[in-house]
Design a protein around this motif. Structure first.
Motif, PDB file in Angstrom:
ATOM      1  N   GLN A 143      14.386  25.651   1.305  1.00 55.32           N
ATOM      2  CA  GLN A 143      15.420  25.992   0.293  1.00 55.32           C
ATOM      3  C   GLN A 143      14.739  26.443  -1.134  1.00 55.32           C
ATOM      4  O   GLN A 143      15.191  27.445  -1.455  1.00 55.32           O
ATOM      5  N   PHE A 144      13.607  25.386  -1.408  1.00 58.88           N
ATOM      6  CA  PHE A 144      12.963  26.076  -2.695  1.00 58.88           C
ATOM      7  C   PHE A 144      12.204  27.421  -2.593  1.00 58.88           C
ATOM      8  O   PHE A 144      12.053  27.783  -3.500  1.00 58.88           O
ATOM      9  N   LEU A 145      11.688  27.727  -1.436  1.00 59.12           N
ATOM     10  CA  LEU A 145      11.013  28.757  -1.190  1.00 59.12           C
ATOM     11  C   LEU A 145      11.813  30.021  -1.392  1.00 59.12           C
ATOM     12  O   LEU A 145      11.517  31.107  -1.906  1.00 59.12           O
ATOM     13  N   ASN A 146      13.096  29.893  -0.647  1.00 61.85           N
ATOM     14  CA  ASN A 146      14.055  30.846  -0.821  1.00 61.85           C
ATOM     15  C   ASN A 146      14.300  31.303  -2.272  1.00 61.85           C
ATOM     16  O   ASN A 146      14.632  32.271  -2.771  1.00 61.85           O
ATOM     17  N   ILE A 147      14.464  30.002  -3.210  1.00 60.63           N
ATOM     18  CA  ILE A 147      14.693  30.067  -4.461  1.00 60.63           C
ATOM     19  C   ILE A 147      13.700  30.802  -5.313  1.00 60.63           C
ATOM     20  O   ILE A 147      13.748  31.929  -6.266  1.00 60.63           O
ATOM     21  N   SER A 148      12.140  30.577  -4.795  1.00 60.87           N
ATOM     22  CA  SER A 148      11.095  31.422  -5.362  1.00 60.87           C
ATOM     23  C   SER A 148      11.214  32.870  -4.963  1.00 60.87           C
ATOM     24  O   SER A 148      10.948  33.759  -5.831  1.00 60.87           O
ATOM     25  N   ARG A 149      11.603  33.233  -3.838  1.00 66.19           N
ATOM     26  CA  ARG A 149      11.894  34.600  -3.388  1.00 66.19           C
ATOM     27  C   ARG A 149      12.887  35.080  -4.329  1.00 66.19           C
ATOM     28  O   ARG A 149      12.661  36.323  -4.610  1.00 66.19           O
ATOM     29  N   GLY A 150      13.915  34.540  -4.452  1.00 65.59           N
ATOM     30  CA  GLY A 150      14.938  35.299  -5.238  1.00 65.59           C
ATOM     31  C   GLY A 150      14.465  35.360  -6.701  1.00 65.59           C
ATOM     32  O   GLY A 150      14.708  36.590  -7.303  1.00 65.59           O
ATOM     33  N   SER A 151      13.690  34.748  -7.246  1.00 66.34           N
ATOM     34  CA  SER A 151      13.275  34.875  -8.512  1.00 66.34           C
ATOM     35  C   SER A 151      11.991  36.157  -8.494  1.00 66.34           C
ATOM     36  O   SER A 151      11.845  36.859  -9.308  1.00 66.34           O
ATOM     37  N   ARG A 164      13.007  21.395   5.569  1.00 64.57           N
ATOM     38  CA  ARG A 164      14.212  22.080   5.134  1.00 64.57           C
ATOM     39  C   ARG A 164      14.317  22.353   3.857  1.00 64.57           C
ATOM     40  O   ARG A 164      14.719  23.335   3.245  1.00 64.57           O
ATOM     41  N   GLU A 165      14.077  21.120   3.096  1.00 65.77           N
ATOM     42  CA  GLU A 165      14.285  21.229   1.592  1.00 65.77           C
ATOM     43  C   GLU A 165      13.133  22.397   0.890  1.00 65.77           C
ATOM     44  O   GLU A 165      13.257  23.070   0.130  1.00 65.77           O
ATOM     45  N   PHE A 166      12.114  22.015   1.668  1.00 69.75           N
ATOM     46  CA  PHE A 166      10.903  23.246   1.091  1.00 69.75           C
ATOM     47  C   PHE A 166      11.273  24.555   1.449  1.00 69.75           C
ATOM     48  O   PHE A 166      11.016  25.465   0.344  1.00 69.75           O
ATOM     49  N   ALA A 173       6.315  24.281  -6.331  1.00 71.46           N
ATOM     50  CA  ALA A 173       5.839  22.990  -6.484  1.00 71.46           C
ATOM     51  C   ALA A 173       6.817  21.861  -6.124  1.00 71.46           C
ATOM     52  O   ALA A 173       6.963  20.945  -5.543  1.00 71.46           O
ATOM     53  N   GLU A 174       7.993  22.209  -6.753  1.00 70.15           N
ATOM     54  CA  GLU A 174       9.269  21.060  -6.388  1.00 70.15           C
ATOM     55  C   GLU A 174       9.588  21.027  -4.828  1.00 70.15           C
ATOM     56  O   GLU A 174       9.767  20.038  -4.459  1.00 70.15           O
ATOM     57  N   GLY A 175       9.363  22.380  -3.943  1.00 66.16           N
ATOM     58  CA  GLY A 175       9.674  22.325  -2.667  1.00 66.16           C
ATOM     59  C   GLY A 175       8.671  21.488  -2.135  1.00 66.16           C
ATOM     60  O   GLY A 175       8.987  20.842  -0.892  1.00 66.16           O
ATOM     61  N   ALA A 176       7.222  21.626  -2.481  1.00 64.80           N
ATOM     62  CA  ALA A 176       6.401  21.082  -1.852  1.00 64.80           C
ATOM     63  C   ALA A 176       6.208  19.489  -1.971  1.00 64.80           C
ATOM     64  O   ALA A 176       5.760  18.822  -1.145  1.00 64.80           O
TER      65      ALA A 176
END
Length: 117
Positions: A72-80, A68-70, A59-62
């Motif tokens: 980055q947040f998807l990468n964080i989601s993948r980490g989670s 590029r920011e989106f 949601a934050e990335g969207a």
């Protein structure tokens, strides 16, 4: 689960990955309710935080203007997602859940959807 009709204009409401990640959160909460009481502030709490992080970061990335920011947040989601998978496997090792629990299928689906974004 509320469909958030008043917020439908927000980009993440249209994303299947976000919708399914919310389902994953609910599944993890229900699953961890069955854990031993002594795990409520240990493994169960960590699993819940990791699960909540997934749709939250989507949601934050969207909401960000730049792709590029989106990403980055998807990468964080993948980490989670990886963190949650590891915690689910530990819960399996401890005998708290079965290795064929449906949560693993949902986790795999969300992972594929997030990767597809």
């Amino acid at each position: 689960m509320s469909n958030g009709k008043s917020q439908e204009g927000r980009g993440h409401y249209k994303l299947e990955a976000w919708k399914r990640a919310r389902e994953l959160v609910l599944s993890v909460y229900k699953l961890t309710q069955t854990f031993p009481r002594e795990e409520m502030f240990g493994l169960a709490a960590q699993m819940r935080r990791a699960a909540v992080s997934i749709p939250s970061n989507i949601a934050e990335g969207a909401a960000r203007a730049a792709r590029r920011e989106f990403a980055q947040f998807l990468n964080i989601s993948r980490g989670s997602l990886s963190e949650l998978e590891t915690q689910l496997l530990i819960a399996t090792d401890l005998g708290y859940i079965k290795n064929n629990d449906p949560v693993f299928e949902l986790l795999d689906l969300v992972s594929r959807l997030v990767t597809g974004l």
